[in-house]
Scaffold this active site. Structure first.
Site, PDB file in Angstrom:
ATOM      1  CB  CYS A   4      -6.355   3.840  -2.915  1.00  0.00           C
ATOM      2  SG  CYS A   4      -7.175   2.997  -4.275  1.00  0.00           S
TER       3      CYS A   4
ATOM      4  CG  ASP B 233      -2.210   0.756   1.012  1.00  0.00           C
ATOM      5  OD1 ASP B 233      -2.273   1.567   0.090  1.00  0.00           O
ATOM      6  OD2 ASP B 233      -3.169   0.548   1.794  1.00  0.00           O
TER       7      ASP B 233
ATOM      8  CG  HIS C  88      -6.317  -0.828   5.466  1.00  0.00           C
ATOM      9  ND1 HIS C  88      -5.217  -1.595   5.113  1.00  0.00           N
ATOM     10  CD2 HIS C  88      -6.363   0.170   4.555  1.00  0.00           C
ATOM     11  CE1 HIS C  88      -4.646  -1.075   4.040  1.00  0.00           C
ATOM     12  NE2 HIS C  88      -5.309   0.005   3.678  1.00  0.00           N
TER      13      HIS C  88
HETATM   14  P1  HMG Z   1      -9.065  -5.588 -16.571  1.00  0.00           P
HETATM   15  O1  HMG Z   1      -8.455  -4.730 -17.611  1.00  0.00           O
HETATM   16  O2  HMG Z   1     -10.548  -5.531 -16.363  1.00  0.00           O
HETATM   17  O3  HMG Z   1      -8.598  -7.115 -16.763  1.00  0.00           O
HETATM   18  O4  HMG Z   1      -8.335  -5.251 -15.198  1.00  0.00           O
HETATM   19  P2  HMG Z   1      -9.094  -8.216 -17.746  1.00  0.00           P
HETATM   20  O5  HMG Z   1      -9.393  -9.426 -16.922  1.00  0.00           O
HETATM   21  O6  HMG Z   1     -10.126  -7.689 -18.687  1.00  0.00           O
HETATM   22  O7  HMG Z   1      -7.752  -8.512 -18.599  1.00  0.00           O
HETATM   23  C1  HMG Z   1      -7.175  -7.521 -19.446  1.00  0.00           C
HETATM   24  C2  HMG Z   1      -5.706  -7.848 -19.663  1.00  0.00           C
HETATM   25  O8  HMG Z   1      -5.020  -7.734 -18.423  1.00  0.00           O
HETATM   26  C3  HMG Z   1      -5.458  -9.275 -20.159  1.00  0.00           C
HETATM   27  O9  HMG Z   1      -4.280  -9.231 -20.962  1.00  0.00           O
HETATM   28  C4  HMG Z   1      -5.125 -10.021 -18.895  1.00  0.00           C
HETATM   29  O10 HMG Z   1      -4.318 -11.167 -19.102  1.00  0.00           O
HETATM   30  C5  HMG Z   1      -4.362  -8.978 -18.123  1.00  0.00           C
HETATM   31  P3  HMG Z   1      -4.362  -9.269 -22.562  1.00  0.00           P
HETATM   32  O11 HMG Z   1      -5.100 -10.554 -22.857  1.00  0.00           O
HETATM   33  O12 HMG Z   1      -5.141  -8.045 -22.953  1.00  0.00           O
HETATM   34  O13 HMG Z   1      -2.920  -9.228 -22.967  1.00  0.00           O
HETATM   35  N1  HMG Z   1      -4.466  -9.189 -16.671  1.00  0.00           N
HETATM   36  C6  HMG Z   1      -3.408  -9.273 -15.837  1.00  0.00           C
HETATM   37  N2  HMG Z   1      -2.082  -9.182 -16.025  1.00  0.00           N
HETATM   38  C7  HMG Z   1      -1.282  -9.339 -14.933  1.00  0.00           C
HETATM   39  N3  HMG Z   1      -1.770  -9.571 -13.700  1.00  0.00           N
HETATM   40  C8  HMG Z   1      -3.079  -9.665 -13.461  1.00  0.00           C
HETATM   41  C9  HMG Z   1      -3.955  -9.509 -14.572  1.00  0.00           C
HETATM   42  N4  HMG Z   1      -5.294  -9.550 -14.686  1.00  0.00           N
HETATM   43  C10 HMG Z   1      -5.588  -9.349 -15.971  1.00  0.00           C
HETATM   44  N5  HMG Z   1      -3.535  -9.895 -12.238  1.00  0.00           N
HETATM   45  C11 HMG Z   1      -7.599  -5.745 -12.979  1.00  0.00           C
HETATM   46  C12 HMG Z   1      -8.710  -5.886 -13.988  1.00  0.00           C
HETATM   47  C13 HMG Z   1      -8.131  -6.192 -11.643  1.00  0.00           C
HETATM   48  C14 HMG Z   1      -6.422  -6.617 -13.400  1.00  0.00           C
HETATM   49  C15 HMG Z   1      -7.162  -4.268 -12.951  1.00  0.00           C
HETATM   50  O14 HMG Z   1      -8.297  -3.490 -12.724  1.00  0.00           O
HETATM   51  C16 HMG Z   1      -6.141  -3.977 -11.885  1.00  0.00           C
HETATM   52  O15 HMG Z   1      -5.020  -4.446 -11.954  1.00  0.00           O
HETATM   53  N6  HMG Z   1      -6.501  -3.166 -10.883  1.00  0.00           N
HETATM   54  C17 HMG Z   1      -5.573  -2.840  -9.826  1.00  0.00           C
HETATM   55  C18 HMG Z   1      -6.123  -1.830  -8.921  1.00  0.00           C
HETATM   56  C19 HMG Z   1      -5.240  -1.661  -7.730  1.00  0.00           C
HETATM   57  O16 HMG Z   1      -4.200  -2.285  -7.557  1.00  0.00           O
HETATM   58  N7  HMG Z   1      -5.674  -0.757  -6.830  1.00  0.00           N
HETATM   59  C20 HMG Z   1      -4.993  -0.514  -5.615  1.00  0.00           C
HETATM   60  C21 HMG Z   1      -5.121  -1.647  -4.633  1.00  0.00           C
HETATM   61  S1  HMG Z   1      -6.622  -1.617  -3.689  1.00  0.00           S
HETATM   62  C22 HMG Z   1      -6.309  -0.547  -2.382  1.00  0.00           C
HETATM   63  O17 HMG Z   1      -5.323   0.122  -2.369  1.00  0.00           O
HETATM   64  C23 HMG Z   1      -7.248  -0.499  -1.224  1.00  0.00           C
HETATM   65  C24 HMG Z   1      -6.742  -1.238   0.014  1.00  0.00           C
HETATM   66  O18 HMG Z   1      -5.488  -0.732   0.421  1.00  0.00           O
HETATM   67  C25 HMG Z   1      -7.750  -1.081   1.162  1.00  0.00           C
HETATM   68  C26 HMG Z   1      -8.167   0.378   1.409  1.00  0.00           C
HETATM   69  O19 HMG Z   1      -7.287   1.208   1.667  1.00  0.00           O
HETATM   70  O20 HMG Z   1      -9.346   0.636   1.317  1.00  0.00           O
HETATM   71  C27 HMG Z   1      -6.564  -2.736  -0.289  1.00  0.00           C
HETATM   72 MG    MG Z   2      -5.171   0.993   1.679  1.00  0.00          MG
END
Ligand code: HMG
Ligand code: MG
Length: 299
Positions: A240, A16, A207
């Site tokens: 985030c 994070d 958190h």
């Molecule tokens: P998407 O574009 O909807 O994915 O993203 P998809 O399933 O349609 O796939 C599209 C392409 O991405 C495909 O590749 C997949 O293979 C690839 P292509 O066929 O086009 O070449 N792909 C991946 N590649 C590597 N690793 C993967 C993966 N998944 C699909 N895992 C997705 C959906 C979830 C992947 C995207 O939206 C994403 O990565 N989001 C990340 C958001 C994020 O990290 N946010 C911050 C974390 S959450 C947070 O901070 C809150 C928390 O701290 C708690 C709080 O504070 O409240 C936890």
């Molecule tokens: Mg967080």
């Protein structure tokens, strides 16, 4: 004041803390930092994230980091995992535990993971099943519990619905995210009272992001409501990228200082934690938000 004697602290800084950074911290520096953290008595470190590297370029080296850290057998090295593709990547490097995530609010969920809340359940269930078929546990985050930057106030019933779905998938613990640091102690008390009534005590962690300087006050309200598990990020790093204005988590060392001063035990050596915080501050070359770190460096 009726407070727990023992608390569990989970360090999420390497995930994070770094995910929102525009500057890429070189892999070897991440590894050195995590190795320092591994020697502090912390029992859980969220090492990195197997999300799409285009979405979170700062953590594009998740595999390399997992492969290069020196593992301490007393530490759980966890990975943030959004979907089955992420789970496969995390399994390849033998992450000890998975953490899945979704939001209590529709718009944040959509912006953060490109799916509606309802669509997300099947995606996460697949991850939990994949983890359990490799004898690994899955933790769950619910974001925007105390307010959403897009949808505003979130009704407790929405939070309960998401928690119910996650727990019924087999998630062992839910970390409730104040993603944009908008919660207040009265709200924390009332949310926890409702959730404990519905799901029992012991299933929830808190958190807190410290965007408005409320994180320690909110943690105290959590303690008074009986929550014993807290997340933090050393130095107060983080935020985030899909929540405008979100700043870092509560600084681990500030939270632990408060808990220890009030007689609670965490098994963590705050002095060693400060050394690790000082290390990452040196990498960035600028002052981090932590209060304890300023004293440490000044003293
Ligand atoms: P998407 O574009 O909807 O994915 O993203 P998809 O399933 O349609 O796939 C599209 C392409 O991405 C495909 O590749 C997949 O293979 C690839 P292509 O066929 O086009 O070449 N792909 C991946 N590649 C590597 N690793 C993967 C993966 N998944 C699909 N895992 C997705 C959906 C979830 C992947 C995207 O939206 C994403 O990565 N989001 C990340 C958001 C994020 O990290 N946010 C911050 C974390 S959450 C947070 O901070 C809150 C928390 O701290 C708690 C709080 O504070 O409240 C936890
Ligand atoms: Mg967080």
């Amino acid at each position: 004041m009726d407070l727990p004697k023992q608390i569990t602290f989970k360090e999420v800084g390497p995930r994070d803390g770094l995910q929102n950074e525009s500057r890429f911290v070189p892999t070897e520096k991440k590894v050195e930092w995590i190795d320092l953290l591994s020697q502090t008595g912390v029992s859980y470190i969220e090492v990195s994230s197997f999300v799409h590297p285009k979405w979170i370029p700062a953590l594009a080296d998740a595999e390399e980091v997992f492969n290069q850290i020196k593992r301490n057998q007393d530490v759980t090295y966890a990975a943030l995992v959004p979907n089955i593709k992420g789970a496969e990547r995390a399994l390849k490097v033998d992450a000890d535990e998975f953490a899945v995530f979704m939001s209590a609010s529709e718009t944040h969920n959509q912006k953060n993971i490109n799916k509606s809340i309802t669509e997300t359940y099947d995606v996460l269930k697949e991850v939990v099943n994949e983890a359990s078929s490799s004898n690994k546990k899955t933790r769950g985050y619910v974001s925007t519990v105390f307010g959403c930057p897009y949808d505003g106030h979130i009704a407790i019933d929405e939070v309960k619905k998401v928690c119910d779905q996650l727990l019924s998938m087999g998630i062992y613990e839910i970390s409730l995210g104040d993603t944009i640091g908008i919660g207040n102690p009265k709200q924390v008390k009332s949310v926890m009272t409702e959730l404990h009534k519905e799901f029992g005590i012991g299933k929830f962690a808190l958190h807190f992001h410290d965007t408005r300087g409320m994180a320690l006050a909110n943690a105290l309200a959590g303690l008074q409501a009986g929550v014993t598990i807290y997340d933090g990020s050393i130095g107060g790093l983080g935020g985030c990228p899909y929540a405008k204005g979100a700043s870092g988590n509560v600084a681990s060392e500030d939270l632990l200082f408060m808990l220890h001063e009030m007689g609670m035990n965490s098994e963590i050596d705050v002095h060693k934690l400060l050394k690790a915080a000082s290390y990452i501050e040196g990498v960035f070359g600028e002052t981090l938000p932590s209060h304890q770190l300023k004293l440490f460096e000044g003293g």
